[in-house]
Each structure stands twice: as structure tokens, then as C-alpha cells.
Scaffold this active site. Structure first.
Site, PDB file in Angstrom:
ATOM      1  N   ASN A 109     -10.875  -2.832  -5.775  1.00 35.39           N
ATOM      2  CA  ASN A 109     -10.077  -1.907  -6.603  1.00 35.39           C
ATOM      3  C   ASN A 109     -10.718  -1.598  -7.960  1.00 35.39           C
ATOM      4  O   ASN A 109     -10.296  -0.666  -8.648  1.00 35.39           O
ATOM      5  CB  ASN A 109      -8.650  -2.447  -6.821  1.00 35.39           C
ATOM      6  CG  ASN A 109      -7.780  -2.377  -5.585  1.00 35.39           C
ATOM      7  OD1 ASN A 109      -6.837  -3.151  -5.408  1.00 35.39           O
ATOM      8  ND2 ASN A 109      -8.081  -1.447  -4.673  1.00 35.39           N
ATOM      9  N   ASP A 158       0.819  -1.214   0.000  1.00 33.71           N
ATOM     10  CA  ASP A 158       0.000   0.000   0.000  1.00 33.71           C
ATOM     11  C   ASP A 158       0.855   1.267   0.000  1.00 33.71           C
ATOM     12  O   ASP A 158       1.958   1.279   0.536  1.00 33.71           O
ATOM     13  CB  ASP A 158      -0.904  -0.025   1.246  1.00 33.71           C
ATOM     14  CG  ASP A 158      -2.015   0.997   1.151  1.00 33.71           C
ATOM     15  OD1 ASP A 158      -2.302   1.483   0.041  1.00 33.71           O
ATOM     16  OD2 ASP A 158      -2.590   1.337   2.199  1.00 33.71           O
TER      17      ASP A 158
END
Ligand code: FPP
Length: 253
Positions: A78, A30
Site C-alpha cells: 500500500n 477491501d
């Protein structure tokens, strides 16, 4: 412990010092977007930089003897991102594997995938299938990509498969155990992660390996994934080695 203090231990040969290297490490990669934003670059530049980090970390994990490295590369959530970014992320497996597959083969690494292949563009699926096929016979580290992966979807998928086994009379409800349930997950009965690493300062699991992380040691850092170095990975391993894992039991000492 400072990273400078660990420098010597990073030298090959001095790595394990008799302590256990986690068998299975999972990483939530991330911070790519924030890394790019800080540099006034488009988000995709962050993902490209994140892929570079990924290459380094795969090599390092393999070098120190990690057995399974699970990388969260694209979540079922996502898809909500702008189409341009999604398109770019979908092209990354092809790009990565085109470049790295010979090395993965040479290093005896097995490529594996967790997630829903349906819904991925044909080219992405093809690149992944080729990598699975070409590394199937390898016996070294398992490089396990979570791609189009969601922890809740994974559990529902396992439940549905189990239910159909029951409906068709192949299984009785009383036969269901935790071990058996684990085998119906995408991770197919792999040992659970010993260590989860999440960079970028976020302190959450984000729908990753919800079942498998039950007793995993968690390690967080503020470093953004594109800035993550093997020294950070090693720092996480050293901290893991200091943890006492009791799995709900009591201390041995
Ligand atoms: C999260 O950062 C990262 C991703 C959604 C993608 C991660 C993918 C890679 C590092 C490369 C994958 C490569 C292959 C071959 C599968 P973010 O965009 O959410 O960062 P932010 O929170 O700072 O916006």
C-alpha cells in the site's frame, strides 16, 4: 439462506444455536476506494467510512464470541498509493485508538499487531504501542491489526530469524517443524484463521496470511467494505457452520 431468514438468529442469546462460532476470523477490508468513487468522493472518504464499519464489526465479533479478529489494514504494497492517501491511512490508527481504546479496555479486548513497525511514522507507532501496553493484561478477544504487513515479508522474516538461531547454535535444522515455524511468524503461534472474509468482489488473498490460511474457509461477497454490516458477518458465520472441514482427511459421515 437469506439475511431476512437469519434475522431472528441475530438476536443475542440465539446466536450460536449450538453451532461453532469460528475461533479466529480474518478480514480483508477491501472496497473503500470504489465506495468513495461511486459517490464522487475522494478515496480517503472511503477509508473513513471503512473505519466506521470496522468499529461495528469489532463490536459484533466480540459480542458473538469470536476469539481472534485479524484485520488487514495496511499492506507493505500500500506504500505505492498516492502520498496523501498513505498519510491518511497512517493517521487512522491514532484516530481510531484515541476514540475506541477506552471501549476496547472496557470490553476486555487485547490489541495486537502483525507487520513491520519500522517505517511507520513515530505518531502511528506511539498510538499502537500505547494500545498494546494498555490492553496487554486483558483476556478477551484478540483484535489483531495487520499494519505494514505482507505475507511474503512475514515468511522471509521468520526464515531469517530461524537461520540466525541455527547460526548461533541455538537450534538444529532437524528441530524445525510446522508448529515451530508458525511461532516465528508475526502471528506468533496464534491459531490459524478458521474463516477469511473478503468483501468487494475480489477473489484473491492479496499477500495476507499466506502460511496461516492453508486450511481456512474462504467467504467472499460483492458488498464493499463500507457497506458491510453485521448481518453480512453473520451470514459468513452461518455459511462457515455448514462447511465440512476435513484438513486433508476424509469425511466423518
Ligand atoms: C482497501 O480498500 C483498504 C485499505 C487499504 C485500508 C483499510 C483500512 C481501514 C478500513 C481502516 C483501518 C483503520 C485502522 C484503525 C487501522 P481499497 O482502498 O483498496 O479499495 P478499492 O479496491 O475499492 O480501491
Amino acid at each position: 439462506m437469506t439475511m431476512a431468514g437469519n434475522k431472528r438468529e441475530l438476536e443475542p442469546g440465539g446466536l450460536t444455536a449450538g453451532k461453532k462460532i469460528p475461533r479466529h476470523v480474518a478480514i480483508i477490508m477491501d472496497g473503500n476506494g470504489r465506495w468513495a468513487k461511486k459517490r464522487y468522493l475522494p478515496r480517503i472518504a472511503g477509508h473513513r467510512a471503512g473505519m466506521k464499519t470496522m468499529r461495528k464489526i469489532v463490536e459484533f465479533a466480540n459480542e458473538i464470541g469470536v476469539g481472534i479478529l485479524s484485520l488487514y489494514a495496511f499492506s507493505t504494497e500500500n506504500w505505492k498509493r498516492p502520498p496523501r492517501e498513505v498519510d491518511f491511512l497512517m493517521r487512522l490508527p491514532e484516530e481510531y485508538l484515541q476514540r475506541e481504546l477506552p471501549l476496547l479496555i472496557e470490553k476486555n479486548i487485547v490489541v495486537s499487531i502483525m507487520g513491520e513497525p519500522a517505517g511507520l511514522p513515530a505518531r502511528t507507532q506511539k498510538a499502537i504501542d500505547t494500545a498494546l501496553e494498555k490492553t496487554r493484561g486483558n483476556t478477551g478477544m484478540i483484535l489483531n491489526f495487520a499494519f505494514n504487513y505482507g505475507g511474503r515479508t512475514e515468511i522471509i522474516h521468520a526464515v531469517k530469524t530461524l537461520c540466525s538461531e541455527i547460526v548461533y547454535g541455538h537450534l538444529h535444522v532437524d528441530e524445525i517443524t510446522e508448529d515451530m515455524f508458525g511461532k516465528y511468524l508475526y502471528s506468533g503461534g496464534m491459531p490459524d484463521p478458521d474463516l477469511l472474509i473478503r468483501p468487494s468482489g475480489e477473489l484473491r488473498i492479496s499477500n495476507f496470511l499466506l502460511w496461516q490460511l492453508a486450511y481456512t474457509e474462504l467467504w467472499f461477497t460483492d458488498v464493499l467494505w463500507p457497506d458491510f454490516e453485521k448481518e453480512h458477518f453473520w451470514e459468513a458465520v452461518l455459511e462457515y457452520q455448514q462447511r465440512e472441514r476435513r484438513f486433508g482427511g476424509v469425511s466423518k459421515f
